[in-house]
Design a protein around this motif. Structure first.
Motif, short mmCIF file in Angstrom:
data_model
loop_
_atom_site.label_atom_id
_atom_site.label_comp_id
_atom_site.label_asym_id
_atom_site.label_seq_id
_atom_site.Cartn_x
_atom_site.Cartn_y
_atom_site.Cartn_z
N LEU A 252 2.95 -23.23 3.60
CA LEU A 252 2.24 -22.50 2.56
C LEU A 252 2.10 -21.02 2.89
CD1 LEU A 252 -0.50 -25.08 1.51
CD2 LEU A 252 1.56 -24.38 0.26
N ASP A 253 1.93 -20.70 4.21
CA ASP A 253 1.69 -19.30 4.59
C ASP A 253 3.00 -18.55 4.88
OD1 ASP A 253 2.38 -20.64 6.82
OD2 ASP A 253 0.73 -19.91 8.09
N TRP A 254 4.13 -19.12 4.47
CA TRP A 254 5.43 -18.47 4.74
C TRP A 254 5.58 -17.25 3.85
CZ3 TRP A 254 9.30 -20.07 8.21
CH2 TRP A 254 10.49 -19.35 8.14
N GLU A 255 5.73 -16.07 4.49
CA GLU A 255 5.90 -14.84 3.72
C GLU A 255 7.39 -14.58 3.51
OE1 GLU A 255 3.59 -12.45 2.69
OE2 GLU A 255 1.73 -13.02 3.71
N ASP A 256 7.87 -14.81 2.29
CA ASP A 256 9.30 -14.59 2.08
C ASP A 256 9.58 -13.44 1.09
OD1 ASP A 256 8.49 -15.85 -0.16
OD2 ASP A 256 9.95 -17.48 -0.08
N SER A 257 8.52 -12.57 0.84
CA SER A 257 8.78 -11.39 0.02
C SER A 257 8.91 -10.17 0.93
CB SER A 257 7.64 -11.13 -0.95
OG SER A 257 7.28 -12.31 -1.58
N PRO A 258 10.05 -9.52 0.94
CA PRO A 258 10.21 -8.36 1.82
C PRO A 258 9.33 -7.17 1.41
CG PRO A 258 12.20 -8.71 0.51
CD PRO A 258 11.28 -9.83 0.19
N ARG A 259 8.93 -7.07 0.14
CA ARG A 259 8.11 -5.94 -0.33
C ARG A 259 6.87 -6.48 -1.01
NH1 ARG A 259 9.28 -0.60 0.53
NH2 ARG A 259 9.21 0.02 -1.67
N ILE A 260 5.73 -5.78 -0.79
CA ILE A 260 4.49 -6.21 -1.46
C ILE A 260 3.81 -4.97 -2.06
CG2 ILE A 260 3.98 -8.30 -0.12
CD1 ILE A 260 2.10 -6.44 1.58
N PRO A 261 2.89 -5.13 -3.03
CA PRO A 261 2.13 -3.98 -3.54
C PRO A 261 1.25 -3.43 -2.42
CG PRO A 261 1.90 -5.90 -4.98
CD PRO A 261 2.57 -6.38 -3.73
N ASP A 262 1.19 -2.08 -2.33
CA ASP A 262 0.40 -1.43 -1.28
C ASP A 262 -1.08 -1.71 -1.51
OD1 ASP A 262 -0.80 0.19 0.54
OD2 ASP A 262 0.37 1.99 0.04
N PRO A 263 -1.74 -2.46 -0.60
CA PRO A 263 -3.15 -2.80 -0.85
C PRO A 263 -4.08 -1.60 -0.68
CG PRO A 263 -2.43 -3.70 1.25
CD PRO A 263 -1.24 -3.02 0.66
N ASN A 264 -3.60 -0.49 -0.04
CA ASN A 264 -4.48 0.65 0.23
C ASN A 264 -4.54 1.63 -0.93
OD1 ASN A 264 -5.02 -0.30 2.83
ND2 ASN A 264 -3.07 0.57 3.56
N VAL A 265 -3.69 1.45 -1.91
CA VAL A 265 -3.72 2.38 -3.04
C VAL A 265 -4.33 1.67 -4.23
CG1 VAL A 265 -2.32 3.83 -4.53
CG2 VAL A 265 -1.66 3.51 -2.14
N GLN A 266 -5.42 2.25 -4.76
CA GLN A 266 -6.08 1.66 -5.93
C GLN A 266 -5.83 2.55 -7.14
OE1 GLN A 266 -7.40 -1.30 -5.84
NE2 GLN A 266 -7.10 -1.45 -3.60
N LYS A 267 -5.99 1.97 -8.29
CA LYS A 267 -5.83 2.75 -9.52
C LYS A 267 -6.97 3.76 -9.62
CE LYS A 267 -6.03 0.55 -13.60
NZ LYS A 267 -5.45 -0.20 -14.73
N PRO A 268 -6.67 5.08 -9.79
CA PRO A 268 -7.74 6.09 -9.89
C PRO A 268 -8.66 5.75 -11.06
CG PRO A 268 -5.57 7.13 -9.80
CD PRO A 268 -5.34 5.67 -9.97
N GLU A 269 -9.93 6.12 -10.90
CA GLU A 269 -10.89 5.80 -11.95
C GLU A 269 -10.57 6.59 -13.20
OE1 GLU A 269 -15.28 5.91 -11.41
OE2 GLU A 269 -14.80 4.63 -9.66
N GLY A 270 -10.71 5.97 -14.34
CA GLY A 270 -10.45 6.64 -15.61
C GLY A 270 -8.98 6.92 -15.86
#
Ligand SMILES: *[C@@H]1O[C@H](CO)[C@@H](O)[C@H](O)[C@H]1NC(C)=O
Ligand SMILES: *[C@@H]1O[C@H](CO)[C@@H](O)[C@H](O)[C@H]1NC(C)=O
Ligand SMILES: *[C@@H]1O[C@H](CO)[C@@H](O)[C@H](O)[C@H]1NC(C)=O
Ligand SMILES: *[C@@H]1O[C@H](CO)[C@@H](O)[C@H](O)[C@H]1NC(C)=O
Length: 583
Positions: A252-270
């Motif tokens: 279940l924990d097998w990571e098979d996606s070479p690219r992921i969304p950057d968790p450190n960048v959030q959508k700016p407010e507004g």
């Protein structure tokens, strides 16, 4: 003396021709001991060791399904025969099952040896659909019941039906782990067989190192190594060593996606409000002064009343129809006001989360491979599993007159080549000559394309009158096509044609009226003649009138001549002048 000399020369020449066509069988005493060579030099089938099968196959209800009724013969070639008495085994029936076999004088063992199987096929009537392959049969007491079920070691040769055309090479191999498990390993992507009605030589070579070759007329058509290229055969010669573990599942924990969304960048407010909308309300717009928001846009139609059958208790409250408020027409607007929308200069589309490399990526998941419990290694397929006891043809064919000849089964490639050189090559050349000499006449000779106008004008052989006539013809054709084009253009858009090509239009109209008049004139004259023709004698009288005048005038002229001559004769003067008049 001279005459005698000529006769003897002639007889020598004749003898030579006959001698060239005389058939000399291959000297079998030169064969290597284990080799078999069959050239069908028997009187006929009954005097040969070849036995047509008497097998019948039954289904469970004991109804006959296949019986080998096809006829066989041992006879010379009928089509383009190279030699006068070179016989072969001939399949004689159309659309029938044929089976015939030959029990070898001694069993053929290929253990630790090369296998060479070679034979000739001549499709004297072509082949639309049918097999022409040969089988090396497992050793048995007899092959009286030779059928499709009779076990064999090797099957080799052409098989064709419509666009399907292949040269089979099939090895029947036992599973070393279970000898009752026998599989037919067939060559994939097999080469195509030859068509044509001359003899073709097919050779199969399977060497001890598991190299194999299929040759057609001595030339290699396919070659490979059965061990080094396991995918040559279907099913594979050897099953795979390892197989996929069906029970293995992806963790279940097998990571098979070479690219992921950057968790450190959030959508700016507004962001959505500022950049996500293609249009925004115009910030500079102001509500017009006489826009009354308190006036509703729609009002109830005062003329709309509840129908008589309406029962408020059952049907609920009657809702009158709504109509636009007439008061709004006097104002700039009514109802809630909102500023008009204008394009958003800051619009950059919906927000997209940037992607980064997945730090926990471990790669694509694949199930584990485990040892194949059914693995075996058949590492010497050239060592046939069983002794070969017979040769057999077990064929279904739509075409008859298929001739087989010069079957070689042995261990020596050089011997097969030598036999091919001495039998097939000589035969083929003679057949080829024979065919060329008897070339069928071409039924539809190619016709030269018609000359074009320029060629006709430049043609010095054509006479001038002919050229002029052709010119007129072409001219008339071109005018006709022009008129036709114009007519269709006119039907499509008459106004344009008249305004843009007035001269053409008028000209064609005149031509049309003229032609029409002429045709109508001729037609009416014809009609007149037809309708009055059966009418009676009346017409004749009318027509006779002027006719009778004609001869009268001529008579008069003759009389005059006669008179003049007679006058001249009587007067006796100026004879020559009279002659001149007479002339
Ligand atoms: C051939 O088949 C027939 C019928 O199936 C059978 O009666 C006969 O014994 C068989 N002959 C041989 C030699 O096997
Ligand atoms: C051997 O092969 C035969 C034919 O495929 C099969 O019926 C039989 O079960 C196999 N025997 C074993 C022990 O696997
Ligand atoms: C998968 O697991 C079942 C049950 O344990 C077992 O019978 C079967 O042989 C396994 N299959 C393979 C390919 O290992
Ligand atoms: C067969 O003929 C070919 C061509 O003439 C020749 O190259 C070849 O050596 C011959 N083979 C044998 C075994 O005689």
């Amino acid at each position: 003396m001279v005459c005698l000399k000529q006769v003897s020369l002639l007889s020598i020449a004749l003898a030579c021709v006959v001698k060239a066509e005389d058939y000399i069988p291959y000297d079998k005493s030169k064969l290597t001991t284990s080799a078999i060579f069959e050239q069908f030099d028997y009187q006929d089938l009954d005097h040969s060791p070849w036995k047509p099968s008497t097998a019948k196959k039954f289904d469970e209800g004991r109804h006959e399904v296949v019986s080998y009724v096809g006829k066989w013969a041992i006879e010379p070639a009928k089509k383009y025969p190279a030699f006068s008495n070179d016989k072969g085994l001939v399949l004689k029936s159309k659309a029938a099952h044929h089976a015939i076999s030959y029990k070898l004088p001694q069993p053929f063992d290929n253990t630790d040896n090369d296998l060479v199987l070679q034979y000739e096929i001549k499709l004297q009537n072509g082949l639309s659909c049918g097999g022409t392959y040969i089988k090396l049969l497992d050793l048995q007491d007899n092959y009286d019941n030779f059928s499709t079920d009779t076990p064999y070691q090797v099957m080799f040769g052409p098989d064709r039906c419509g666009s399907e055309n292949k040269i089979h090479f099939i090895l029947r191999r036992e599973n070393p782990l279970n000898v009752s498990d026998v599989q037919e390993k067939k060559l994939k992507n097999s080469p195509m067989s030859r068509s044509g009605d001359l003899t073709t030589l097919y050779t199969l070579i399977l060497k001890q190192n598991q190299d194999f070759e299929i040759r057609i007329n001595g030339e290699v058509a396919k070659a490979g190594n059965l061990l080094r290229s396991p995918h040559l055969l279907e099913p594979r010669l050897n099953p795979p060593k390892e197989i996929i573990d069906e029970n293995d599942t992806k963790p279940l924990d097998w990571e098979d996606s070479p690219r992921i969304p950057d968790p450190n960048v959030q959508k700016p407010e507004g962001y959505d409000e500022k950049h996500g909308l293609p249009t925004i309300p115009d910030p500079e717009a102001v509500k017009p002064e006489n826009w009354d928001e308190s006036v509703p846009v729609l009002i109830e139609d005062p003329d709309s009343t509840a129908p008589e059958y309406w029962d408020e208790e059952e049907d609920g409250k009657w809702l009158a129809k709504e109509i636009p408020n007439p008061k709004c027409k006097e104002l700039a607007g009514c109802g809630p006001w909102s500023p008009p929308r204008i394009p958003n200069k800051e619009y950059t589309g919906p927000w997209i989360q940037p992607m980064i490399d997945n730090p926990n990526y471990v790669g694509e998941w694949k199930p584990r491979m485990i040892a194949n419990p059914h693995y075996y290694e058949d590492d010497k397929p050239s060592n046939l599993n069983k002794l070969v006891g017979g040769l057999g043809f077990e064929l279904w064919s739509m075409s008859d007159e298929i001739l087989f000849d010069n079957i070689y089964l042995g261990h020596s490639i050089a011997e097969a080549e030598r036999i091919g050189n001495l039998t097939f090559k000589v035969k083929y050349l003679l057949e080829d000559q024979h065919k060329r000499a008897n070339k069928p006449k071409i039924q539809n000779e190619p016709v030269a394309p018609p000359k074009n106008f320029d060629e006709l004008l430049l043609d010095k052989n054509g006479n001038t009158f002919k050229q002029f006539y052709l010119f007129l013809q072409l001219f008339a054709l071109r005018q006709f096509l022009d008129i036709k084009d114009f007519f269709y253009d006119f039907l499509r858009d008459p106004v344009y044609q008249i305004t843009h090509r007035p001269i053409k239009f008028v000209l064609y109209c005149v031509v049309f009226v003229f032609v029409f008049t002429v045709i109508c004139g001729i037609g009416s004259v014809l009609l007149f003649m037809i309708s009055n023709g059966g009418g009676g004698s009346h017409t004749y009288e009318i027509l006779d009138e002027p006719r009778s005048n004609g001869p009268k005038i001529e008579l008069l002229a003759d009389d005059e001549d006669v008179n003049t001559i007679e006058t001249a004769k009587s007067t006796g003067v100026n004879r020559s002048a009279t002659e001149a008049i007479k002339k």
